[in-house]
Design a protein around this motif. Sequence first.
Motif, mmCIF file in Angstrom:
data_model
loop_
_atom_site.group_PDB
_atom_site.id
_atom_site.type_symbol
_atom_site.label_atom_id
_atom_site.label_comp_id
_atom_site.label_asym_id
_atom_site.label_seq_id
_atom_site.Cartn_x
_atom_site.Cartn_y
_atom_site.Cartn_z
ATOM 1 N N HIS A 389 0.822 -1.213 0.000
ATOM 2 C CA HIS A 389 0.000 0.000 0.000
ATOM 3 C C HIS A 389 0.857 1.264 0.000
ATOM 4 O O HIS A 389 0.433 2.296 -0.540
ATOM 5 N N HIS A 393 0.515 4.165 -2.707
ATOM 6 C CA HIS A 393 0.387 5.576 -2.303
ATOM 7 C C HIS A 393 1.403 6.454 -3.025
ATOM 8 O O HIS A 393 1.056 7.539 -3.512
ATOM 9 N N HIS A 419 -1.696 -0.758 8.411
ATOM 10 C CA HIS A 419 -1.553 -2.202 8.198
ATOM 11 C C HIS A 419 -0.554 -2.847 9.153
ATOM 12 O O HIS A 419 -0.564 -4.071 9.320
#
Length: 458
Positions: A389, A393, A419
């Motif tokens: 992620h 991003h 996370h």
Amino acid sequence: MCGTSFLYFYISVRIYLKPPSQLLSVNNQPVFAEMIKYLAADSIRNEKLPEPKLPVVTTAKESPIFELCEGSFFTFPYEDEQTRTVCLKRVIFRSTNVFGRGTTVIRVECACRHCLPNQCNWHGKELVLKLTFPSETHVSEWMFIDRCKELAQGEHAWVLDHLPNIYWSFDIPFHDDSPQDDFKKEVEDGDKMRVLRGSIQEELKPLSSLKTAKECTQVFCDIIQCHHWVRKCAQISHRAVSEGNFMVRERDGKKYGVLNDWDLAIWINNEHDEPTSLIRSGTRPYMAHEQQSVHWKGPHRYRHDLESIFYVMLLLACLYSDPNEKVPHFEDKEFRFEEWHRKDDEFLRRAKISVVHAAPFRPPVSPFFIGFRLWSTRLQERLLLGFVHLKIHITQAAMQEARQPNKLPTFDMETLGGHFSCEQIAMILHMFNNEQLTTHGLEWQKILERLSRNQQQK
């Protein structure tokens, strides 16, 4: 040996202390100059150095050199301009790979003449003398622990079982014209002047003192909860997670995990400061992989310590057949963790990237630690998901910057977008072999209650 390495070696065996020198003595001889091989590191940047041959002082006038040994008496400054004396016993720990700045931990007992038998406030305690060489401006462990104890009231009192007990701390500065001062000028890296810092602490047990896998998991669970409390409630970043700093306190037949060694800790409002030394801090096998890049400039984030905890768990479970015995033959070719204790930063960075991004990840844990496989696997999954992620991003932010630079997407770098957070860790580590471990504090209880409700709704 090159000139710079010779300078490091010189510093490691010659240290000049500011007067009044009588405040620090060994066997009643004032210390004018020396912390010698017994305190200093014996290797420089993985470059082994010959053992220095140093005479033992007989009188202060004959030689400024002394050698600490079992049975010696160490006198140091105490409160109200007094002194105290301890008798040195066995060396418990001496660090390596730190040029002239290694930590030494020595078992001691009080030997003060003014202490009445059985009335000394240290009587009956198992004590150690810890000697380090921090920057003169760096906050001492004593102050961090003192702050934690101030806050450990009421519902937070549980954390006292998981903090080290420091009974006294003292600093002894160096002369301005000492080799330490010469080193500071030589490297020109903004490094600050060092002091000799000593402390008298409670002696704790290492992880090797544990007997069962359940004891190991509870110690890990204790320390992770303590680490989170220290960061959130006391606003302290520990920054030195390693196997050697996971300690055990035994009391009334019960064992508690203790987060030890706060030499690299800083207040959170200072953690974005630029590094003040060219020397990478931390213990290499357990450092977060980002920190081992030559391009890493900080800051130290919460998730870096959590990643270090993952590596401590991983190496213990894969390299040891039990907490006190190493696996005799490690044959796994994909994850050769035994090499992590002797390789350089670049090797470790690449090795850790291969672990973090492995799919699937099945670490070769020993039979004793088979229950750690689920923990390790799930922690690795959270790390991998977080970095996936993070990459998404970065890509989205780059695209957005080209179109609308004032509306860039946000991302929680401390927890990799949530996370790899405390909540995610709590959900993984509160159970071991289908048995719930002891948890502390209202925050963890609320996390587990929320987890329980979510499971019931599914």
